[in-house]
Design a protein around this motif. Structure first.
Motif, PDB file in Angstrom:
ATOM      1  N   ILE A   1       0.836  -1.200   0.000  1.00 12.24           N
ATOM      2  CA  ILE A   1       0.000   0.000   0.000  1.00 12.24           C
ATOM      3  C   ILE A   1       0.870   1.249   0.000  1.00 12.24           C
ATOM      4  O   ILE A   1       0.637   2.189  -0.767  1.00 12.24           O
ATOM      5  N   VAL A   2       1.901   1.248   0.841  1.00 12.56           N
ATOM      6  CA  VAL A   2       2.807   2.404   0.924  1.00 12.56           C
ATOM      7  C   VAL A   2       3.516   2.625  -0.411  1.00 12.56           C
ATOM      8  O   VAL A   2       3.574   3.749  -0.926  1.00 12.56           O
ATOM      9  N   VAL A   3       4.027   1.554  -0.999  1.00 12.28           N
ATOM     10  CA  VAL A   3       4.769   1.665  -2.259  1.00 12.28           C
ATOM     11  C   VAL A   3       3.853   2.109  -3.390  1.00 12.28           C
ATOM     12  O   VAL A   3       4.216   2.968  -4.209  1.00 12.28           O
ATOM     13  N   GLN A   4       2.649   1.552  -3.461  1.00 17.22           N
ATOM     14  CA  GLN A   4       1.742   1.894  -4.555  1.00 17.22           C
ATOM     15  C   GLN A   4       1.216   3.323  -4.435  1.00 17.22           C
ATOM     16  O   GLN A   4       0.977   3.984  -5.453  1.00 17.22           O
ATOM     17  N   LEU A   5       1.025   3.806  -3.222  1.00 15.63           N
ATOM     18  CA  LEU A   5       0.640   5.203  -3.048  1.00 15.63           C
ATOM     19  C   LEU A   5       1.756   6.122  -3.549  1.00 15.63           C
ATOM     20  O   LEU A   5       1.492   7.153  -4.193  1.00 15.63           O
ATOM     21  N   THR A   6       2.988   5.730  -3.283  1.00 17.01           N
ATOM     22  CA  THR A   6       4.137   6.503  -3.772  1.00 17.01           C
ATOM     23  C   THR A   6       4.203   6.455  -5.294  1.00 17.01           C
ATOM     24  O   THR A   6       4.407   7.488  -5.956  1.00 17.01           O
ATOM     25  N   LEU A   7       4.023   5.273  -5.859  1.00 14.62           N
ATOM     26  CA  LEU A   7       4.059   5.116  -7.317  1.00 14.62           C
ATOM     27  C   LEU A   7       2.946   5.920  -7.979  1.00 14.62           C
ATOM     28  O   LEU A   7       3.168   6.583  -9.003  1.00 14.62           O
ATOM     29  N   LEU A   8       1.756   5.889  -7.399  1.00 17.75           N
ATOM     30  CA  LEU A   8       0.641   6.646  -7.958  1.00 17.75           C
ATOM     31  C   LEU A   8       0.928   8.143  -7.935  1.00 17.75           C
ATOM     32  O   LEU A   8       0.679   8.857  -8.914  1.00 17.75           O
ATOM     33  N   LYS A   9       1.454   8.619  -6.828  1.00 14.56           N
ATOM     34  CA  LYS A   9       1.780  10.041  -6.706  1.00 14.56           C
ATOM     35  C   LYS A   9       2.805  10.463  -7.750  1.00 14.56           C
ATOM     36  O   LYS A   9       2.651  11.492  -8.423  1.00 14.56           O
ATOM     37  N   VAL A  10       3.869   9.666  -7.895  1.00 17.15           N
ATOM     38  CA  VAL A  10       4.918   9.995  -8.866  1.00 17.15           C
ATOM     39  C   VAL A  10       4.374   9.942 -10.292  1.00 17.15           C
ATOM     40  O   VAL A  10       4.683  10.801 -11.126  1.00 17.15           O
ATOM     41  N   ALA A  11       3.548   8.933 -10.584  1.00 16.45           N
ATOM     42  CA  ALA A  11       2.984   8.799 -11.926  1.00 16.45           C
ATOM     43  C   ALA A  11       2.047   9.965 -12.256  1.00 16.45           C
ATOM     44  O   ALA A  11       2.050  10.483 -13.375  1.00 16.45           O
ATOM     45  N   LEU A  12       1.240  10.390 -11.273  1.00 15.97           N
ATOM     46  CA  LEU A  12       0.328  11.502 -11.500  1.00 15.97           C
ATOM     47  C   LEU A  12       1.092  12.822 -11.659  1.00 15.97           C
ATOM     48  O   LEU A  12       0.720  13.673 -12.474  1.00 15.97           O
ATOM     49  N   ASP A  13       2.147  12.984 -10.889  1.00 13.22           N
ATOM     50  CA  ASP A  13       2.946  14.212 -10.987  1.00 13.22           C
ATOM     51  C   ASP A  13       3.664  14.320 -12.319  1.00 13.22           C
ATOM     52  O   ASP A  13       4.025  15.425 -12.748  1.00 13.22           O
ATOM     53  N   ASN A  14       3.877  13.177 -12.990  1.00  8.22           N
ATOM     54  CA  ASN A  14       4.656  13.177 -14.229  1.00  8.22           C
ATOM     55  C   ASN A  14       3.861  12.640 -15.412  1.00  8.22           C
ATOM     56  O   ASN A  14       4.422  12.036 -16.330  1.00  8.22           O
ATOM     57  N   ARG A  15       2.550  12.880 -15.385  1.00 10.17           N
ATOM     58  CA  ARG A  15       1.738  12.447 -16.514  1.00 10.17           C
ATOM     59  C   ARG A  15       2.083  13.220 -17.773  1.00 10.17           C
ATOM     60  O   ARG A  15       2.493  14.387 -17.704  1.00 10.17           O
TER      61      ARG A  15
END
Length: 251
Positions: A76-90
């Motif tokens: 959960i922690v890793v995927q929240l981080t991945l989602l944040k990074v992916a959204l910031d760099n769409r």
């Protein structure tokens, strides 16, 4: 055989617990470094977040091996981080991607009802996850004592997780390329499948749901491996065609 069982008993739990970091750490680093999540399916964090949240609630009723609970929490922690990074760099609006597949040149991206998980603003993503967790918690309080409910949560959680590679498989197939998807992620998925199957078969405190989920994931991950062999990690077919058209216009 005794040595093999000992290795599985001690190494597999460590591998499973740390697999969220080893599987997605390189993907997070790559997106952050290149400043783009183009080619990466946003459905990957969606699937893993829903599955991991449900697995945590499933543990409350099923009390399965605690190693898998620790793995779910770290995931959960890793995927929240991945989602944040992916959204910031769409990608910019001009090269907007659909989570299941990048839009082909000159065509609109595939739309879902209410633009689910395709929102341009970030807030709806976090709101959805918060509402989903809260709703699941309420259902757990109301029906957590029911064996049928507990089994249902388990099958739904692991069924969602089993579908993890599917969005990326579809994205690669439509684009005829594996560009944007890290080979390190695919390799860690396949290695994880092998380790999980060995650990599950050796552990009596792991239910049938986990074994069935692992078997399905292994088949889909094998499909990803075939795509890497067929398509490679080069530019997507639509990107190449678009570049050729631009060159023709210039000439």
């Amino acid at each position: 055989m005794g040595l093999f069982n000992t290795l599985v008993a001690y190494i597999a739990p460590i591998f499973l617990i740390t697999s969220p970091v080893t599987s997605y750490g390189d993907q997070i680093r790559a997106i952050h470094k290149t400043r783009t999540s183009r080619g990466f399916s946003l459905d990957t964090p969606l699937i893993m977040l829903l599955a991991s949240i449900l697995r945590c609630f499933y543990w409350l009723g099923a009390d399965f091996d605690i190693t898998l609970l620790y793995q779910s929490i770290l995931m959960i922690v890793v995927q929240l981080t991945l989602l944040k990074v992916a959204l910031d760099n769409r990608p910019s609006e001009a090269e907007k991607m659909a989570p299941f597949a990048a839009a082909t040149a000159g065509a609109a991206a595939h739309k879902r009802p209410y633009s689910f998980w395709q929102w341009r603003a970030q807030q709806p993503y976090w709101s959805f996850l918060a509402y989903f967790t809260a709703a699941t918690a309420v259902l757990q309080v109301l029906f957590g004592g029911s064996g049928l409910f507990v089994d249902l949560v388990g099958y739904v959680a692991l069924g969602i997780e089993a579908a993890l590679p599917l969005p990326q498989v579809l994205a690669n197939q439509r684009r005829r390329s594996c560009a944007g998807f890290r080979m390190s992620v695919m390799a860690s998925w396949i290695l994880g499948d092998v380790m999980k199957m060995m650990y599950f078969l050796q552990n009596d405190n792991v239910g049938f749901q986990f074994k069935a989920c692992a078997a399905v994931q292994m088949c889909l991950d094998a499909g990803l491996g075939v795509q890497f062999l067929c398509f490679g990690n080069g530019p997507a077919a639509d990107d190449v065609n678009g570049a050729l058209r631009e060159k023709e216009l210039v000439l």
